[in-house]
Structures are given as structure tokens and as C-alpha cells.
Design a protein around this motif. Structure first.
Motif, PDB file in Angstrom:
ATOM      1  N   HIS A   1       0.972  -1.105  -0.131  1.00  0.00           N
ATOM      2  CA  HIS A   1       0.071   0.313   0.180  1.00  0.00           C
ATOM      3  C   HIS A   1       0.925   1.439  -0.240  1.00  0.00           C
ATOM      4  CE1 HIS A   1      -4.116  -1.359  -0.004  1.00  0.00           C
ATOM      5  NE2 HIS A   1      -3.697  -2.595   1.225  1.00  0.00           N
TER       6      HIS A   1
ATOM      7  N   LYS B   1      -7.387 -11.584   0.098  1.00  0.00           N
ATOM      8  CA  LYS B   1      -7.601  -9.962  -0.481  1.00  0.00           C
ATOM      9  C   LYS B   1      -7.300  -9.743  -1.726  1.00  0.00           C
ATOM     10  CE  LYS B   1      -7.181  -7.249   3.702  1.00  0.00           C
ATOM     11  NZ  LYS B   1      -7.363  -6.060   4.220  1.00  0.00           N
TER      12      LYS B   1
ATOM     13  N   GLU C   1      -7.928  -8.131  -5.105  1.00  0.00           N
ATOM     14  CA  GLU C   1      -8.506  -7.376  -4.717  1.00  0.00           C
ATOM     15  C   GLU C   1      -6.650  -5.945  -5.100  1.00  0.00           C
ATOM     16  OE1 GLU C   1     -10.080  -5.713  -1.017  1.00  0.00           O
ATOM     17  OE2 GLU C   1     -11.558  -7.790  -1.379  1.00  0.00           O
ATOM     18  N   HIS C   2      -5.872  -6.553  -4.239  1.00  0.00           N
ATOM     19  CA  HIS C   2      -4.751  -6.168  -4.800  1.00  0.00           C
ATOM     20  C   HIS C   2      -4.551  -6.293  -6.099  1.00  0.00           C
ATOM     21  CE1 HIS C   2      -4.092  -6.860  -0.062  1.00  0.00           C
ATOM     22  NE2 HIS C   2      -5.016  -5.665  -0.512  1.00  0.00           N
TER      23      HIS C   2
ATOM     24  N   LEU D   1      -6.129  -3.774  -8.008  1.00  0.00           N
ATOM     25  CA  LEU D   1      -5.442  -2.214  -7.835  1.00  0.00           C
ATOM     26  C   LEU D   1      -4.156  -1.960  -8.443  1.00  0.00           C
ATOM     27  CD1 LEU D   1      -5.600   0.610  -6.190  1.00  0.00           C
ATOM     28  CD2 LEU D   1      -4.915  -0.713  -3.803  1.00  0.00           C
TER      29      LEU D   1
ATOM     30  N   LYS E   1     -12.895   1.464  -2.875  1.00  0.00           N
ATOM     31  CA  LYS E   1     -13.776  -0.006  -2.333  1.00  0.00           C
ATOM     32  C   LYS E   1     -12.957  -0.668  -1.855  1.00  0.00           C
ATOM     33  CE  LYS E   1     -15.664  -3.884  -5.502  1.00  0.00           C
ATOM     34  NZ  LYS E   1     -16.196  -4.228  -6.250  1.00  0.00           N
ATOM     35  N   HIS E   2     -12.021  -0.552  -1.579  1.00  0.00           N
ATOM     36  CA  HIS E   2     -11.155  -2.103  -0.936  1.00  0.00           C
ATOM     37  C   HIS E   2     -10.533  -1.614   0.378  1.00  0.00           C
ATOM     38  CE1 HIS E   2      -7.896  -4.078  -0.143  1.00  0.00           C
ATOM     39  NE2 HIS E   2      -6.420  -3.738   0.646  1.00  0.00           N
TER      40      HIS E   2
ATOM     41  N   THR F   1     -13.058  -3.676   3.727  1.00  0.00           N
ATOM     42  CA  THR F   1     -12.628  -3.499   5.394  1.00  0.00           C
ATOM     43  C   THR F   1     -13.170  -2.965   6.125  1.00  0.00           C
ATOM     44  OG1 THR F   1     -10.289  -3.394   3.976  1.00  0.00           O
ATOM     45  CG2 THR F   1     -10.833  -2.881   6.111  1.00  0.00           C
TER      46      THR F   1
END
Length: 231
Positions: A145, A185, A188-189, A192, A210-211, A215
Motif C-alpha cells: 500500500h 485480498k 483486490e490488490h 489495484l 472500494k478496498h 474493510t
């Protein structure tokens, strides 16, 4: 304090800060726990000065509460607090991600790809348990992140995001202890990462929002379930 004392104390403050911050984020020091300077000094083998200064810094970060007459406590957790953290994360991280996509160079792309690959490798090694409770996964998750947002030209923005991410991590770990089903996840990662590397600013920012909001929903559910069990 003379210069020699300051030089000697500085690294000790960093040691105390790192150890206590890690213990709080991992839940080893539970919410609402009294943090006694004397006890922490004995536990960490440090004098009271670096312990007290580290506690003051953690209070500035929001994971410790300082009261004038009653000392220091691990900050409590609450649905309202996590909603506030998540709201600020959406606002700040969207901005930093768009910044990074606009300013990021080849080195930034490599750092994002590398961080994603390291996170993916770790997830493949883990069993069906909650990934958020694995220290290596948590470290690589944070690194991914932060890599995504690392090309923003604002050091202040980066610092604020890092502090909020750490506050959210305490909730992620607490949630993982009370989650009904494990959550991975990686999809999703991956989405992204691809949007960011593809320089799709709006898509990437929306995926990140959204991520974070996903959460939020899961952690609020875990907090509410836990609250219901103790009533």
C-alpha cells in the motif's frame, strides 16, 4: 539535557517507540490497558525517560491516550473511531494515489510490482487462517500500500497516511480474531496494482476506495459481533 544525553536518548526512544507501537498494533497490549512507565521500563530494560517520550509520541499518533492525572492507556477501539479513520484514509489515499500515478516513474512502477509480488508469494504460503494475523503478511501488505502511494510529492501527506494505516492495522488484527470466515485480498490488490501501473487514475482511485470501504464493513461487523457477546 546536554547534546551527549540527547544523542544517547534518541535511539532509545526509537527502540521504545517501535516495540510499544508493534505490541499495541498486534493486540499484545489490549485496548484500554494501563501503560505504567515503571512496568514498561522494567519490561524493555530502558529508563523512564525514553519510555515516557515514546508514549507521548504514540499519543500524538492516536493509539495511546494520555491523561493529565491518570497517565497513559492503550486507546480504546470503537466503530465510530474506525469509521473516522477509514473516511480520512479514503480522502488522503485517493489523493496520494492520483499523485503517484501522475508523478511516478519507472522506479515507482518497479517498486509497486515488487511489493505486489512479495505479498502474493506470502499469501500462497499461508494456510486458511486469517492473513492479517501473520506478521510477515502484515509487513508486506503495508509495504504494498505504501509503495502504491510513494510517488506523491508531499512528505506530509505520506506521513499522515502512514499513521492512519497503522491505526487501521490495529483494527484489522482485532477483526481477524473475531472474523467468521478468512479473507484473502489478493484479487483486490492485483486489480489495484494493474490499474495503477496502467495509469488509470480514476479506476485506481475508485478501486482503492472500494478496498478501504470493504474493510470498513467487515471490521464494523466484527466489532458489533464482539460487542454483542459481552453484553
Amino acid at each position: 539535557m546536554d547534546s551527549n544525553t540527547a544523542e544517547n536518548t534518541g535511539p532509545l526512544i526509537d527502540v521504545a517507540l517501535s516495540r510499544m507501537k508493534t505490541a499495541i498494533i498486534r493486540g499484545e497490549l489490549a485496548p484500554d490497558t494501563r501503560l505504567k512507565v515503571e512496568s514498561l521500563s522494567k519490561a524493555y530494560g530502558l529508563s523512564s525517560s525514553p519510555i515516557r517520550e515514546a508514549l507521548n509520541r504514540l499519543a500524538q499518533d492516536g493509539i495511546v491516550r494520555a491523561t493529565e492525572n491518570r497517565g497513559f492507556w492503550v486507546a480504546p477501539i470503537s466503530v465510530d473511531d474506525f469509521r473516522d479513520i477509514s473516511r480520512l484514509r479514503v480522502l488522503l489515499e485517493r489523493e496520494a494515489l492520483v499523485d503517484s500515478i501522475e508523478h511516478g516513474d519507472e522506479e515507482w512502477e518497479v517498486s509497486v510490482l515488487t511489493a505486489f509480488h512479495r505479498l502474493s508469494l506470502m499469501e500462497k504460503k499461508l494456510d486458511a487462517g486469517p492473513v492479517a494475523l501473520d506478521d510477515n503478511w502484515s509487513d508486506r501488505h503495508r509495504a504494498f500500500h505504501m509503495a502504491l502511494l510513494s510517488a506523491t510529492p508531499s512528505p506530509l501527506l505520506t506521513g499522515m497516511i502512514a499513521s492512519l494505516f497503522d491505526r487501521a492495522e490495529r483494527y484489522r488484527r482485532y477483526s481477524a480474531m473475531h472474523r467468521l470466515e478468512p479473507r484473502h485480498k489478493n484479487n483486490e490488490h492485483e486489480a489495484l496494482m494493474k490499474a495503477a501501473i496502467g495509469r488509470e487514475k480514476e479506476k485506481a482511485a475508485n478501486l482503492l476506495q472500494k478496498h478501504i470501504e470493504g474493510t470498513l464493513g467487515r471490521i464494523v461487523g466484527a466489532l458489533e459481533r464482539q460487542a454483542a457477546t459481552v453484553q
